[in-house]
Design a protein around this motif. Structure first.
Motif, PDB file in Angstrom:
ATOM      1  N   SER A 125      25.278  16.325  99.762  1.00 39.24           N
ATOM      2  CA  SER A 125      24.480  15.214  99.154  1.00 39.24           C
ATOM      3  C   SER A 125      25.142  14.357  98.192  1.00 39.24           C
ATOM      4  O   SER A 125      24.452  13.247  97.865  1.00 39.24           O
ATOM      5  N   ASP A 126      26.046  14.846  97.710  1.00 41.12           N
ATOM      6  CA  ASP A 126      26.895  14.034  96.522  1.00 41.12           C
ATOM      7  C   ASP A 126      28.189  14.222  96.395  1.00 41.12           C
ATOM      8  O   ASP A 126      28.592  15.523  96.360  1.00 41.12           O
ATOM      9  N   SER A 127      29.080  13.248  96.760  1.00 41.93           N
ATOM     10  CA  SER A 127      30.469  13.337  96.647  1.00 41.93           C
ATOM     11  C   SER A 127      31.032  13.591  95.301  1.00 41.93           C
ATOM     12  O   SER A 127      32.327  13.981  95.162  1.00 41.93           O
ATOM     13  N   GLU A 128      30.238  13.644  94.181  1.00 40.90           N
ATOM     14  CA  GLU A 128      30.714  13.735  93.119  1.00 40.90           C
ATOM     15  C   GLU A 128      31.013  15.224  92.603  1.00 40.90           C
ATOM     16  O   GLU A 128      30.139  16.082  92.811  1.00 40.90           O
ATOM     17  N   GLU A 129      32.138  15.643  91.678  1.00 36.41           N
ATOM     18  CA  GLU A 129      32.341  16.920  91.447  1.00 36.41           C
ATOM     19  C   GLU A 129      30.973  17.390  90.737  1.00 36.41           C
ATOM     20  O   GLU A 129      30.500  16.612  89.657  1.00 36.41           O
ATOM     21  N   THR A 130      30.675  18.701  90.872  1.00 34.92           N
ATOM     22  CA  THR A 130      29.481  18.999  90.169  1.00 34.92           C
ATOM     23  C   THR A 130      29.481  20.443  89.879  1.00 34.92           C
ATOM     24  O   THR A 130      30.171  21.353  90.593  1.00 34.92           O
ATOM     25  N   ALA A 131      28.856  20.845  88.762  1.00 35.52           N
ATOM     26  CA  ALA A 131      28.884  22.147  88.131  1.00 35.52           C
ATOM     27  C   ALA A 131      27.935  23.125  88.859  1.00 35.52           C
ATOM     28  O   ALA A 131      26.910  22.871  89.167  1.00 35.52           O
ATOM     29  N   LEU A 132      28.521  24.303  89.115  1.00 40.43           N
ATOM     30  CA  LEU A 132      27.748  25.430  89.642  1.00 40.43           C
ATOM     31  C   LEU A 132      26.738  25.915  88.432  1.00 40.43           C
ATOM     32  O   LEU A 132      27.140  26.149  87.246  1.00 40.43           O
ATOM     33  N   PRO A 133      25.491  26.394  88.675  1.00 40.60           N
ATOM     34  CA  PRO A 133      24.811  26.875  87.664  1.00 40.60           C
ATOM     35  C   PRO A 133      24.958  28.296  87.143  1.00 40.60           C
ATOM     36  O   PRO A 133      25.286  29.030  87.995  1.00 40.60           O
ATOM     37  N   ASN A 134      25.079  28.292  85.965  1.00 42.83           N
ATOM     38  CA  ASN A 134      25.394  29.305  85.055  1.00 42.83           C
ATOM     39  C   ASN A 134      26.483  30.269  85.531  1.00 42.83           C
ATOM     40  O   ASN A 134      26.731  31.337  85.419  1.00 42.83           O
ATOM     41  N   GLN A 135      27.422  29.303  85.807  1.00 45.17           N
ATOM     42  CA  GLN A 135      28.974  29.796  86.022  1.00 45.17           C
ATOM     43  C   GLN A 135      29.966  29.091  85.317  1.00 45.17           C
ATOM     44  O   GLN A 135      29.975  27.936  85.071  1.00 45.17           O
ATOM     45  N   SER A 136      30.677  29.931  84.369  1.00 52.00           N
ATOM     46  CA  SER A 136      31.787  29.447  83.566  1.00 52.00           C
ATOM     47  C   SER A 136      33.030  29.973  83.625  1.00 52.00           C
ATOM     48  O   SER A 136      33.204  31.361  84.136  1.00 52.00           O
ATOM     49  N   ARG A 137      34.343  29.324  83.044  1.00 46.55           N
ATOM     50  CA  ARG A 137      35.665  30.123  83.125  1.00 46.55           C
ATOM     51  C   ARG A 137      36.199  29.772  81.800  1.00 46.55           C
ATOM     52  O   ARG A 137      35.744  28.413  81.267  1.00 46.55           O
ATOM     53  N   PRO A 138      37.170  30.462  81.190  1.00 43.53           N
ATOM     54  CA  PRO A 138      37.861  29.980  80.113  1.00 43.53           C
ATOM     55  C   PRO A 138      38.914  28.771  80.327  1.00 43.53           C
ATOM     56  O   PRO A 138      39.382  28.773  81.103  1.00 43.53           O
ATOM     57  N   THR A 139      38.810  28.038  79.366  1.00 45.77           N
ATOM     58  CA  THR A 139      40.039  26.919  79.313  1.00 45.77           C
ATOM     59  C   THR A 139      40.581  26.780  78.059  1.00 45.77           C
ATOM     60  O   THR A 139      39.972  27.017  77.130  1.00 45.77           O
ATOM     61  N   ILE A 140      41.738  26.496  78.014  1.00 48.09           N
ATOM     62  CA  ILE A 140      42.677  26.350  76.879  1.00 48.09           C
ATOM     63  C   ILE A 140      42.749  24.646  76.217  1.00 48.09           C
ATOM     64  O   ILE A 140      43.209  23.943  76.985  1.00 48.09           O
ATOM     65  N   GLU A 141      42.551  24.557  75.105  1.00 46.37           N
ATOM     66  CA  GLU A 141      42.648  23.113  74.406  1.00 46.37           C
ATOM     67  C   GLU A 141      44.033  23.178  73.426  1.00 46.37           C
ATOM     68  O   GLU A 141      44.373  24.362  73.112  1.00 46.37           O
ATOM     69  N   ALA A 142      44.549  22.198  73.229  1.00 51.29           N
ATOM     70  CA  ALA A 142      46.075  22.153  72.721  1.00 51.29           C
ATOM     71  C   ALA A 142      46.906  23.104  73.132  1.00 51.29           C
ATOM     72  O   ALA A 142      47.312  23.947  72.544  1.00 51.29           O
ATOM     73  N   VAL A 143      47.209  23.275  74.525  1.00 55.47           N
ATOM     74  CA  VAL A 143      47.918  24.141  75.299  1.00 55.47           C
ATOM     75  C   VAL A 143      49.451  24.130  74.849  1.00 55.47           C
ATOM     76  O   VAL A 143      50.188  23.411  74.690  1.00 55.47           O
ATOM     77  N   ASN A 144      49.727  25.587  74.465  1.00 56.39           N
ATOM     78  CA  ASN A 144      51.041  25.907  74.079  1.00 56.39           C
ATOM     79  C   ASN A 144      51.471  25.382  72.992  1.00 56.39           C
ATOM     80  O   ASN A 144      52.684  24.932  72.615  1.00 56.39           O
ATOM     81  N   THR A 145      50.594  25.180  71.834  1.00 53.83           N
ATOM     82  CA  THR A 145      50.540  24.998  70.489  1.00 53.83           C
ATOM     83  C   THR A 145      50.179  25.773  69.719  1.00 53.83           C
ATOM     84  O   THR A 145      49.416  26.790  70.011  1.00 53.83           O
ATOM     85  N   ASP A 146      50.490  25.666  68.397  1.00 54.76           N
ATOM     86  CA  ASP A 146      49.922  26.556  67.455  1.00 54.76           C
ATOM     87  C   ASP A 146      48.557  26.741  67.094  1.00 54.76           C
ATOM     88  O   ASP A 146      48.019  27.605  66.447  1.00 54.76           O
ATOM     89  N   VAL A 147      47.936  25.733  67.480  1.00 49.44           N
ATOM     90  CA  VAL A 147      46.252  25.620  67.267  1.00 49.44           C
ATOM     91  C   VAL A 147      45.763  25.698  68.460  1.00 49.44           C
ATOM     92  O   VAL A 147      44.658  25.372  68.481  1.00 49.44           O
TER      93      VAL A 147
END
Length: 662
Positions: free
Chosen positions: A440-462
């Motif tokens: 119904s919609d070609s835009e990327e969309t989030a699935l309800p109540n499902q998540s996964r870890p993501t890393i910010e400032a990848v491969n730095t000390d912070v």
């Protein structure tokens, strides 16, 4: 190549027994041979026991769970605390593989790591490529260049990232905190150019003694690493052998020419030991490799082509197939826009015909990845669930009343945005709203109540970890013209019209004895491979994500708690009979191998199989028997009921007088 290993990267015999013992699930320990007492477990056994117990609604249901497999609370608590592989038993083969892996990582050079293709911005990429290179280095002589394997390598590294990232992040933050507590607590957003000093030290340590220590701390992770690497290597070599065997047949059927330029995995969901569909690209042309029988696709498209002769709706274009023993090749189907605005109704007329055929043939799992927009033609690219074996609602892990209603309707196909959901989930939104085959919609969309870890400032000390929503990208199954979507809710009449035309045609063919004799004849259907979908892939994927948490990777007993989420429906009243209980054992085996469980059957047999092993349970009806019953039950009343459900699923308001009588 002869390598010199330091003693710091060699596992002692005691360490090997400790890793093997702690990596075992609780079921493996209780089924025997039992673990012996060893070092104190890393997690309080009472904590693990209580976490398991609290999955169940009350003490009585938990006691019933233990009694079902003949477990006692005393034996369970004893084995949760037992961490040592039994001395009288030979160690499993994966421990030898792990020893080699530990030594490999400890001596892996930068040149070796750079030879592995790695996705950009991969957290802890230097370590993960060192691990991946263990499998890449052992690939036997293949018929494709290593450059062509690069997409498979990136998939391997990405799967390693999913498995390892939470553990590595915890260990890295602990490392930084020891040296600089203030830096460890720094918000990445507050630093414009973060340093990498401690990160580089951490990676250097990991590429030495650190990786061995990681395996000692996380034995479940160590075991799963060896499984992942072995399965990846085996799957790549198997594909290359089949390419070599079928090269001339591929040229004749699909017109491919030249060398293989790329092996691109088409999904992250693996089955049967890390196998996935792969787009194989040549210098001229591409095909799709499927590491399972193509009986479903051959049967479905043969029936569709024959039915086309009788349908007044626009004809279908069908992909070419090359079936082989246990696997096959399929023409590559890629998304194409609708030719113009006027083509939308033609698309949905064809979609209505497909929906009707899926309903009649008990064809499930036509979700967003398995149905593509090919111009004005909706094209099914995965037909493995045609003639789906029937399981009565009382044996399914869903609410019985809702499941029974879906079994009798077009909704079972998953082409429409409807799902019975999961009664144990707190959220009210429906998974299938986002993954229905008719997008119904070609835009990327989030699935309800499902998540996964993501890393910010990848491969730095912070660098820091955050949780992001699991998303789907349904653009390939949503018909569009110049960026404007045409959802099914805007073309309900065309969809229903196509459904009704196909329904009336099939009904008439069956009434005159021609459908099962001329269209879906016994010679075509008999003995064909099909698949039983007992639970959704999304449910299994959720378990795999939760199983990659730190405590689950430290102790196989804690990993068991994650798997036991699949057992709960048998004891909380959701599943009313335990006659399919033994499927759970196969589910655990698949998840231990990081696979999505896949149960196979035959169109005209009730027997069920897991990885070619016949199980001790059967379906309630064969797929063929159920389809015959559905054909016999076709009527004006049933047609009205199904078209009403289509309109309801697509949000069309109906008056009370329009509701069909049951």
């Amino acid at each position: 190549m002869n390598r010199v290993y330091t003693m710091g990267t060699v596992l002692t015999e005691s360490e090997r027994h400790e890793i093997a013992g702690r990596a075992r699930t609780l079921a493996e320990r209780l089924d025997g041979p039992a673990n012996s007492a060893g070092s104190p477990p890393p997690i309080d056994p009472t904590e693990i026991f209580d976490e398991w117990k609290h999955l169940f609604p009350d003490d009585e249901s938990f006691r019933a769970r233990l009694a079902h497999d003949g477990f006692t609370e005393t034996a369970v608590r004893e084995q949760i605390a037992a961490t040592h592989w039994p001395e009288t038993e030979p160690l499993p083969d994966w421990v030898d593989t792990l020893s080699d892996l530990v030594q490999h990582v400890g001596t892996c050079t930068k040149i070796t790591r750079k030879s592995v293709s790695t996705p950009d911005q991969t957290p802890f990429g230097e370590l993960l490529t060192a691990i991946a290179s263990f499998a890449c280095d052992q690939l036997s002589q293949t018929v494709v260049s290593m450059a062509a394997v690069s997409s498979m390598e990136r998939q391997l590294v990405d799967r390693l990232r999913s498995l390892c990232v939470r553990v590595l992040y915890v260990e890295f933050k602990s490392f930084v905190e020891v040296h600089d507590p203030e830096l460890a607590a720094t918000n990445p957003a507050a630093v414009s150019e973060p340093s990498t000093e401690y990160y580089e030290q951490f990676i250097e340590a990991m590429l030495g003694q650190g990786f061995k220590n990681l395996c000692l701390e996380y034995p479940v992770l160590a075991r799963q690493l060896t499984t992942l690497l072995d399965n990846w290597q085996s799957a790549v070599e198997e594909l290359c052998r089949r390419l070599q065997t079928d090269r001339e047949a591929l040229r004749q059927r699909f017109g491919i020419e030249g060398s293989v330029t790329d092996l691109n995995p088409l999904t992250t969901d693996t089955h049967a030991g890390g196998r996935v569909p792969v787009q194989v690209s040549f210098e001229d042309g591409s095909v799709v490799y499927k590491p399972r029988p193509l009986d479903g696709e051959v049967t479905f498209y043969t029936i569709l082509n024959r039915l086309d002769e009788y349908l007044p709706t626009p004809r279908f274009e069908t992909p070419s197939l090359l079936p082989r023993d246990g696997y096959g090749w399929m023409e590559l189907v890629e998304y194409r826009d609708l030719p113009d605005e006027s083509a939308a109704d033609r698309y949905y007329e064809r979609a209505g015909s497909l929906l009707c055929l899926a309903y009649v043939l008990n064809f499930t799992d036509c979700h967003y990845e398995n149905l593509l927009v090919d111009g004005a033609t909706p094209t099914v690219v995965d037909g493995e669930t045609i003639f789906h074996p029937h399981v009565e609602s009382d044996a399914k892990p869903f609410e019985t009343e809702a499941s029974a209603a879906v079994d009798r309707s077009v909704l079972l196909s998953v082409m429409l945005p409807f799902s019975v959901g999961d009664p144990r989930e707190a959220h009210g939104r429906r998974f299938a709203d986002k993954v229905a085959g008719l997008g119904s919609d070609s835009e990327e969309t989030a699935l309800p109540n499902q998540s996964r870890p993501t890393i910010e400032a990848v491969n730095t000390d912070v660098m820091a970890v955050d949780m992001e929503a699991v998303t789907v990208d349904p653009y390939t199954n949503t018909p569009s013209v110049s960026g404007v979507d045409h959802p099914p809710s805007d073309h309900v009449d065309a969809l229903v019209g196509g459904f009704e035309e196909a329904y009336e045609t099939i009904h008439e063919l069956h009434e005159t004895g021609r459908f099962l004799n001329d269209v879906a004849d016994p010679e075509l259907v008999a003995g064909g491979n099909t698949r039983l979908l007992y639970r959704s892939t999304g449910r299994y994927a959720s378990i795999l994500r939760s199983a990659a948490a730190r405590n689950s990777l430290r102790d196989g007993a804690r990993l068991t708690v994650e798997y036991e989420r699949l057992a709960v429906p048998f004891f909380d009243g959701t599943v009313e009979t335990d006659r399919l209980w033994s499927l759970y054992d196969s589910e655990r085996r698949a998840l231990r191998d990081l696979d999505i469980p896949r149960f196979a059957s035959r169109t005209d047999q009730r027997a069920l199989f897991y990885r070619d092993e016949q199980l001790d349970v059967v379906a309630d009806k064969t797929g063929y028997e159920f389809v015959r019953q559905r054909l016999d039950g076709m009527s004006e009343t049933d047609r009205r009921r199904q078209t009403w459900l289509i309109r309801q699923a697509l949000g069309e308001s109906m008056t009370a007088g329009c509701t069909p009588r049951s």
